[in-house]
Design a protein around this motif. Structure first.
Motif, PDB file in Angstrom:
ATOM      1  N   SER A 131       0.862  -1.181   0.000  1.00 27.41           N
ATOM      2  CA  SER A 131       0.000   0.000   0.000  1.00 27.41           C
ATOM      3  C   SER A 131       0.907   1.243   0.000  1.00 27.41           C
ATOM      4  CB  SER A 131      -0.873   0.012   1.257  1.00 27.41           C
ATOM      5  OG  SER A 131      -0.030   0.200   2.381  1.00 27.41           O
ATOM      6  N   LYS A 132       0.284   2.401  -0.130  1.00 27.68           N
ATOM      7  CA  LYS A 132       1.065   3.643  -0.099  1.00 27.68           C
ATOM      8  C   LYS A 132       1.798   3.774   1.250  1.00 27.68           C
ATOM      9  CE  LYS A 132       0.677   8.605  -0.305  1.00 27.68           C
ATOM     10  NZ  LYS A 132      -0.109   9.794  -0.506  1.00 27.68           N
ATOM     11  N   ASP A 133       1.061   3.484   2.350  1.00 26.94           N
ATOM     12  CA  ASP A 133       1.672   3.615   3.682  1.00 26.94           C
ATOM     13  C   ASP A 133       2.847   2.650   3.858  1.00 26.94           C
ATOM     14  OD1 ASP A 133       0.045   5.603   4.359  1.00 26.94           O
ATOM     15  OD2 ASP A 133      -1.278   4.422   5.674  1.00 26.94           O
ATOM     16  N   GLU A 134       2.631   1.405   3.410  1.00 22.20           N
ATOM     17  CA  GLU A 134       3.722   0.406   3.538  1.00 22.20           C
ATOM     18  C   GLU A 134       4.943   0.842   2.727  1.00 22.20           C
ATOM     19  OE1 GLU A 134       1.112  -3.704   4.107  1.00 22.20           O
ATOM     20  OE2 GLU A 134       1.407  -2.839   2.118  1.00 22.20           O
ATOM     21  N   THR A 135       4.696   1.383   1.544  1.00 21.58           N
ATOM     22  CA  THR A 135       5.810   1.844   0.690  1.00 21.58           C
ATOM     23  C   THR A 135       6.580   2.954   1.393  1.00 21.58           C
ATOM     24  OG1 THR A 135       4.457   1.324  -1.229  1.00 21.58           O
ATOM     25  CG2 THR A 135       6.397   2.662  -1.634  1.00 21.58           C
ATOM     26  N   LEU A 136       5.841   3.908   1.957  1.00 21.12           N
ATOM     27  CA  LEU A 136       6.502   5.030   2.630  1.00 21.12           C
ATOM     28  C   LEU A 136       7.251   4.581   3.885  1.00 21.12           C
ATOM     29  CD1 LEU A 136       3.824   7.834   2.202  1.00 21.12           C
ATOM     30  CD2 LEU A 136       6.186   7.887   1.387  1.00 21.12           C
ATOM     31  N   LYS A 137       6.718   3.552   4.538  1.00 17.27           N
ATOM     32  CA  LYS A 137       7.402   3.042   5.732  1.00 17.27           C
ATOM     33  C   LYS A 137       8.748   2.408   5.359  1.00 17.27           C
ATOM     34  CE  LYS A 137       6.182   0.386   9.705  1.00 17.27           C
ATOM     35  NZ  LYS A 137       5.486  -0.811  10.021  1.00 17.27           N
ATOM     36  N   ARG A 138       8.720   1.651   4.257  1.00 20.00           N
ATOM     37  CA  ARG A 138       9.965   0.991   3.828  1.00 20.00           C
ATOM     38  C   ARG A 138      10.925   1.966   3.141  1.00 20.00           C
ATOM     39  NH1 ARG A 138      10.283  -4.619   2.212  1.00 20.00           N
ATOM     40  NH2 ARG A 138       8.736  -5.912   3.218  1.00 20.00           N
ATOM     41  N   LEU A 139      10.339   2.954   2.467  1.00 20.09           N
ATOM     42  CA  LEU A 139      11.166   3.927   1.723  1.00 20.09           C
ATOM     43  C   LEU A 139      10.830   5.338   2.193  1.00 20.09           C
ATOM     44  CD1 LEU A 139      10.836   2.760  -2.024  1.00 20.09           C
ATOM     45  CD2 LEU A 139      12.838   2.464  -0.556  1.00 20.09           C
ATOM     46  N   PRO A 140      11.282   5.709   3.387  1.00 17.06           N
ATOM     47  CA  PRO A 140      10.883   7.026   3.912  1.00 17.06           C
ATOM     48  C   PRO A 140      11.320   8.188   3.034  1.00 17.06           C
ATOM     49  CG  PRO A 140      12.456   5.919   5.391  1.00 17.06           C
ATOM     50  CD  PRO A 140      12.122   4.956   4.303  1.00 17.06           C
ATOM     51  N   SER A 141      12.330   7.964   2.166  1.00 18.45           N
ATOM     52  CA  SER A 141      12.816   9.089   1.371  1.00 18.45           C
ATOM     53  C   SER A 141      12.265   9.103  -0.051  1.00 18.45           C
ATOM     54  CB  SER A 141      14.350   9.057   1.321  1.00 18.45           C
ATOM     55  OG  SER A 141      14.776   7.903   0.635  1.00 18.45           O
ATOM     56  N   VAL A 142      11.259   8.245  -0.339  1.00 18.38           N
ATOM     57  CA  VAL A 142      10.715   8.239  -1.697  1.00 18.38           C
ATOM     58  C   VAL A 142       9.809   9.461  -1.895  1.00 18.38           C
ATOM     59  CG1 VAL A 142       8.582   6.904  -1.306  1.00 18.38           C
ATOM     60  CG2 VAL A 142       9.819   6.666  -3.475  1.00 18.38           C
ATOM     61  N   ASN A 143       9.752   9.965  -3.111  1.00 20.12           N
ATOM     62  CA  ASN A 143       8.908  11.126  -3.395  1.00 20.12           C
ATOM     63  C   ASN A 143       7.437  10.759  -3.140  1.00 20.12           C
ATOM     64  OD1 ASN A 143       7.652  13.345  -4.387  1.00 20.12           O
ATOM     65  ND2 ASN A 143       8.495  13.198  -6.466  1.00 20.12           N
ATOM     66  N   PRO A 144       6.767  11.384  -2.150  1.00 19.39           N
ATOM     67  CA  PRO A 144       5.404  10.971  -1.795  1.00 19.39           C
ATOM     68  C   PRO A 144       4.337  11.535  -2.740  1.00 19.39           C
ATOM     69  CG  PRO A 144       6.157  12.705  -0.308  1.00 19.39           C
ATOM     70  CD  PRO A 144       7.269  12.466  -1.283  1.00 19.39           C
ATOM     71  N   GLU A 145       4.713  12.555  -3.528  1.00 20.18           N
ATOM     72  CA  GLU A 145       3.716  13.234  -4.358  1.00 20.18           C
ATOM     73  C   GLU A 145       3.152  12.309  -5.443  1.00 20.18           C
ATOM     74  OE1 GLU A 145       3.898  17.196  -6.862  1.00 20.18           O
ATOM     75  OE2 GLU A 145       5.107  17.266  -5.039  1.00 20.18           O
ATOM     76  N   GLY A 146       1.862  12.004  -5.366  1.00 16.02           N
ATOM     77  CA  GLY A 146       1.213  11.152  -6.372  1.00 16.02           C
ATOM     78  C   GLY A 146       1.470   9.669  -6.163  1.00 16.02           C
ATOM     79  N   LEU A 147       2.183   9.280  -5.093  1.00 12.90           N
ATOM     80  CA  LEU A 147       2.496   7.863  -4.856  1.00 12.90           C
ATOM     81  C   LEU A 147       1.216   7.092  -4.550  1.00 12.90           C
ATOM     82  CD1 LEU A 147       5.070   5.944  -4.356  1.00 12.90           C
ATOM     83  CD2 LEU A 147       4.596   6.308  -1.933  1.00 12.90           C
ATOM     84  N   THR A 148       1.039   5.937  -5.227  1.00 16.24           N
ATOM     85  CA  THR A 148      -0.171   5.143  -4.951  1.00 16.24           C
ATOM     86  C   THR A 148       0.166   3.846  -4.197  1.00 16.24           C
ATOM     87  OG1 THR A 148       0.060   4.105  -7.115  1.00 16.24           O
ATOM     88  CG2 THR A 148      -1.456   5.983  -6.978  1.00 16.24           C
ATOM     89  N   GLY A 149       1.403   3.421  -4.228  1.00 12.83           N
ATOM     90  CA  GLY A 149       1.803   2.168  -3.552  1.00 12.83           C
ATOM     91  C   GLY A 149       3.103   1.682  -4.141  1.00 12.83           C
ATOM     92  N   GLY A 150       3.283   0.367  -4.158  1.00 13.63           N
ATOM     93  CA  GLY A 150       4.529  -0.164  -4.720  1.00 13.63           C
ATOM     94  C   GLY A 150       4.502  -1.684  -4.772  1.00 13.63           C
ATOM     95  N   VAL A 151       5.560  -2.256  -5.323  1.00  7.44           N
ATOM     96  CA  VAL A 151       5.736  -3.716  -5.329  1.00  7.44           C
ATOM     97  C   VAL A 151       7.135  -3.997  -4.794  1.00  7.44           C
ATOM     98  CG1 VAL A 151       5.660  -5.837  -6.716  1.00  7.44           C
ATOM     99  CG2 VAL A 151       4.485  -3.778  -7.521  1.00  7.44           C
ATOM    100  N   VAL A 152       7.237  -4.942  -3.859  1.00  7.95           N
ATOM    101  CA  VAL A 152       8.567  -5.301  -3.370  1.00  7.95           C
ATOM    102  C   VAL A 152       8.940  -6.674  -3.950  1.00  7.95           C
ATOM    103  CG1 VAL A 152       7.673  -6.318  -1.205  1.00  7.95           C
ATOM    104  CG2 VAL A 152      10.068  -5.601  -1.344  1.00  7.95           C
ATOM    105  N   TYR A 153      10.190  -6.803  -4.378  1.00  5.20           N
ATOM    106  CA  TYR A 153      10.702  -8.115  -4.799  1.00  5.20           C
ATOM    107  C   TYR A 153      12.137  -8.226  -4.284  1.00  5.20           C
ATOM    108  CZ  TYR A 153      13.622  -6.156  -8.551  1.00  5.20           C
ATOM    109  OH  TYR A 153      14.582  -5.476  -9.240  1.00  5.20           O
ATOM    110  N   TYR A 154      12.750  -9.395  -4.461  1.00  3.79           N
ATOM    111  CA  TYR A 154      14.062  -9.622  -3.840  1.00  3.79           C
ATOM    112  C   TYR A 154      15.115 -10.058  -4.853  1.00  3.79           C
ATOM    113  CZ  TYR A 154      11.522  -9.168   0.465  1.00  3.79           C
ATOM    114  OH  TYR A 154      10.751  -8.653   1.471  1.00  3.79           O
ATOM    115  N   ASP A 155      16.308  -9.517  -4.690  1.00  2.00           N
ATOM    116  CA  ASP A 155      17.457  -9.953  -5.483  1.00  2.00           C
ATOM    117  C   ASP A 155      18.646 -10.034  -4.533  1.00  2.00           C
ATOM    118  OD1 ASP A 155      17.623 -10.769  -8.163  1.00  2.00           O
ATOM    119  OD2 ASP A 155      16.976  -8.812  -8.888  1.00  2.00           O
ATOM    120  N   GLY A 156      19.835 -10.313  -5.073  1.00  3.32           N
ATOM    121  CA  GLY A 156      21.025 -10.375  -4.222  1.00  3.32           C
ATOM    122  C   GLY A 156      21.859  -9.123  -4.397  1.00  3.32           C
ATOM    123  N   GLN A 157      22.648  -8.820  -3.362  1.00  3.27           N
ATOM    124  CA  GLN A 157      23.586  -7.707  -3.460  1.00  3.27           C
ATOM    125  C   GLN A 157      24.957  -8.199  -3.023  1.00  3.27           C
ATOM    126  OE1 GLN A 157      23.074  -4.341  -0.830  1.00  3.27           O
ATOM    127  NE2 GLN A 157      23.655  -2.970  -2.486  1.00  3.27           N
TER     128      GLN A 157
END
Ligand SMILES: Cc1cc2nc3c(=O)[nH]c(=O)nc-3n(C[C@H](O)[C@H](O)[C@H](O)COP(=O)(O)OP(=O)(O)OC[C@H]3O[C@@H](n4cnc5c(N)ncnc54)[C@H](O)[C@@H]3O)c2cc1C
Length: 518
Positions: A131-157
């Motif tokens: 959801s938008k709130d979950e996205t902002l919680k995980r990415l506090p520095s993401v641009n909030p303007e017009g944000l509707t939500g997000g998708v999380v997936y996993y890779d290696g670093q």
């Protein structure tokens, strides 16, 4: 190692030209099969593209969008094997695709679910809609303007040059001889016109040597054609070089443990912002280039493009003044016929054999280095008429293997070597001194790099054994005099050598400072 390389009278089974991910992978594979193996690198291990990656161990979501499912599946399997064999260096990274319109979440959600399914038993975490709130919680520095939500997936670093030096050590432990600062200058043919060896120059002394070999493997990435031309000056080029740049910012631009994937930049590519070594890494670009050099410099327009794209997604817009380091690397893309668009060239790897018998292994990516090496050595063994042996690298632990390396704190990336470095500090407290207040590196790491990781220059230590130059070029410049003094002591060099090293490092570092000099 030098003595072994100079004194060997009988032919090697395999000589590998190039000490990046591909060459080091081939050396590990060949040595573990019991072949007498020599690897020659003209600069330092990883000086080429292999120190300049986005630091992702990934299947490549973009290639899925292009419909290249088999490439993605192969890379996802290798991603899993690399985490299994080098857990001290590969960690799971949550990446979030932020959405700014209602359809983006479900659209990317389906694609990323497929990405997860394709990894099968080598899977990382499950992708999920946010959801938008979950996205902002995980990415506090993401641009909030017009944000509707997000998708999380996993890779290696991972850390590319730490893995590389661990591969070099693994190959040496398996009996391979590996030299840095040893440039291949000539490929030598027998009376039948087939290669039977080469000439190489020790760049520290200027001496030239000859070495014979049953097969020569060209693993020189973006330089592949120049080495092929040593044997056949008219051979048609197979590499289309393409440059990619990254910028590094401080942590405040992307706090937390999640990364951002921008699925469609203005030029139709993907771009990443990642947390890396307590900094923020943003990139990359894809610019076709003509000339391949060992120290490519980011173009102004690449820096502008990265800043502009990052500014759309980050609440705090980065400017040139925020750039701590900028670095560029060259993709060794393999040509599939004519065409100017490098993004459409093959991301797959190719094993190519010239009429002289030179075997070139090129393309692919860091993530797939092991599989590339397996293919290359299989073919090289046939070509060199070597005894048939099975590849064992799928389950081979890489030097430093440790399943709980986080407990070593800032030395975690050394894995099972960390206690030995800690012990050096316990025995001599001065070695625990930090080299610069803005980076965690201590003096013991310089000593370790000189004694155990064949570091020969200040740049080797600041760019590739530690990552100081890539993280904060100004801090690296401040560290250079102390590093030069310690290294001179370790290598038995004088003050003039140290002064020369500091100057040379200053010249290299200026290419990483472009942003912050304006
Ligand atoms: C911007 C960018 C981002 C990337 N990000 C990722 C990523 O996140 N994940 C991923 O999996 N892959 C990534 N890649 C791809 C990956 O980095 C490369 O595929 C890989 O590093 C290529 O390794 P290599 O060994 O083939 O080439 P290199 O690392 O360039 O090694 C070739 C070596 O050959 C040496 N050499 C050349 N000529 C001679 C000679 N005459 N004698 C001796 N030695 C010689 C050179 O000095 C060099 O060190 C990225 C690539 C780029 C450019």
């Amino acid at each position: 190692m030098l003595k072994q390389a100079r004194d060997r009278a009988e032919p090697w089974d395999m000589i590998i030209v190039g000490g990046g991910a591909t060459g080091a992978g081939v050396a590990v594979d060949a040595a573990t099969r019991g072949y007498a193996t020599l690897l020659l690198e003209q600069a330092d291990f990883g000086k080429g593209t292999s120190s300049r990656a986005t630091k992702l161990v990934h299947g490549g979501v973009r290639y899925l969008e292009q419909g290249n499912v088999s490439l993605v599946m192969e890379a996802l399997k290798e991603r899993g094997l690399l985490r299994q064999n080098a857990p001290h260096l590969v960690s799971e990274l949550p990446l979030i695709v932020p959405s700014y319109s209602w359809w983006e979440g479900p659209f990317y959600g389906i694609g990323l679910k497929l990405y997860q399914v394709l990894s099968g038993k080598y899977g990382f975490g499950a992708s999920q809609l946010l959801s938008k709130d979950e996205t902002l919680k995980r990415l506090p520095s993401v641009n909030p303007e017009g944000l509707t939500g997000g998708v999380v997936y996993y890779d290696g670093q991972f850390d590319d040059t730490r893995l590389l030096i661990n591969l070099v050590t693994t190959a040496a432990e398996q009996g391979a001889t590996l030299l840095n600062y040893a440039r291949v200058t000539k490929l030598n043919k027998g009376p039948d016109g087939i290669l039977d060896g080469l000439s190489w120059q020790d760049l520290e002394t200027g001496e030239t040597y000859e070495a014979r070999s049953r097969v020569v493997v060209n693993a020189t990435g973006a330089f592949s054609d120049s080495v092929r031309h040593l044997a056949e000056p008219d051979a048609a080029k197979m590499i289309a070089p393409s440059q990619g740049a990254h910028i590094v910012l401080d942590r405040s631009f992307l706090p937390g443990t999640n990364a951002i994937l921008v699925p469609h930049t203005k030029d139709g590519r993907v771009m990443f912002a990642l947390p890396w070594h307590d900094h923020t890494l943003v990139g990359t670009t894809d610019t076709p280039i003509e000339k391949v050099t060992l120290e490519p410099v980011a173009f102004d327009q690449e820096i502008e493009f990265i800043l502009e794209t990052a500014g759309l997604y980050l609440a705090k817009r980065p400017t040139k003044a925020d750039i701590l380091s900028v670095f560029a690397g060259i993709r060794p893309l393999v040509k599939m016929g004519e065409g100017k668009n490098t993004a459409a060239l093959s991301r797959d790897h190719t094993v190519h054999i010239d009429p002289s018998g030179l075997l070139t292994i090129a393309g692919g990516k860091w993530t797939t280095y092991r599989n590339m090496a397996q293919d290359a050595v299989n073919q090289a063994a046939t070509l060199g008429d070597l005894p048939e042996k099975d590849c064992v690298t799928k389950t081979l632990n890489i030097h430093g293997f440790h399943t709980n390396a986080e407990k070593f704190g800032s030395l975690a990336f050394y894995g099972s070597d960390a206690p030995a470095i800690r012990q050096m500090i316990d025995e001599d407290a001065t070695l625990g001194r930090q080299l610069d207040a803005e980076l965690p590196y201590v003096e013991a790491e310089v000593v370790w790099a000189a004694r155990e990781e064949v570091a020969r220059t200040v740049e080797d230590i600041l760019a590739r054994r530690t990552r100081a130059l890539f993280l904060n070029a100004r801090a690296a410049l401040r560290m250079a005099p102390r590093v030069a003094a310690i290294l001179a002591r370790e290598l038995g060099k004088d003050e003039k050598w140290a002064a020369d090293q500091i100057e040379k490092f200053g010249q290299t570092a200026s290419g990483y400072l472009i942003g912050s000099m304006e």
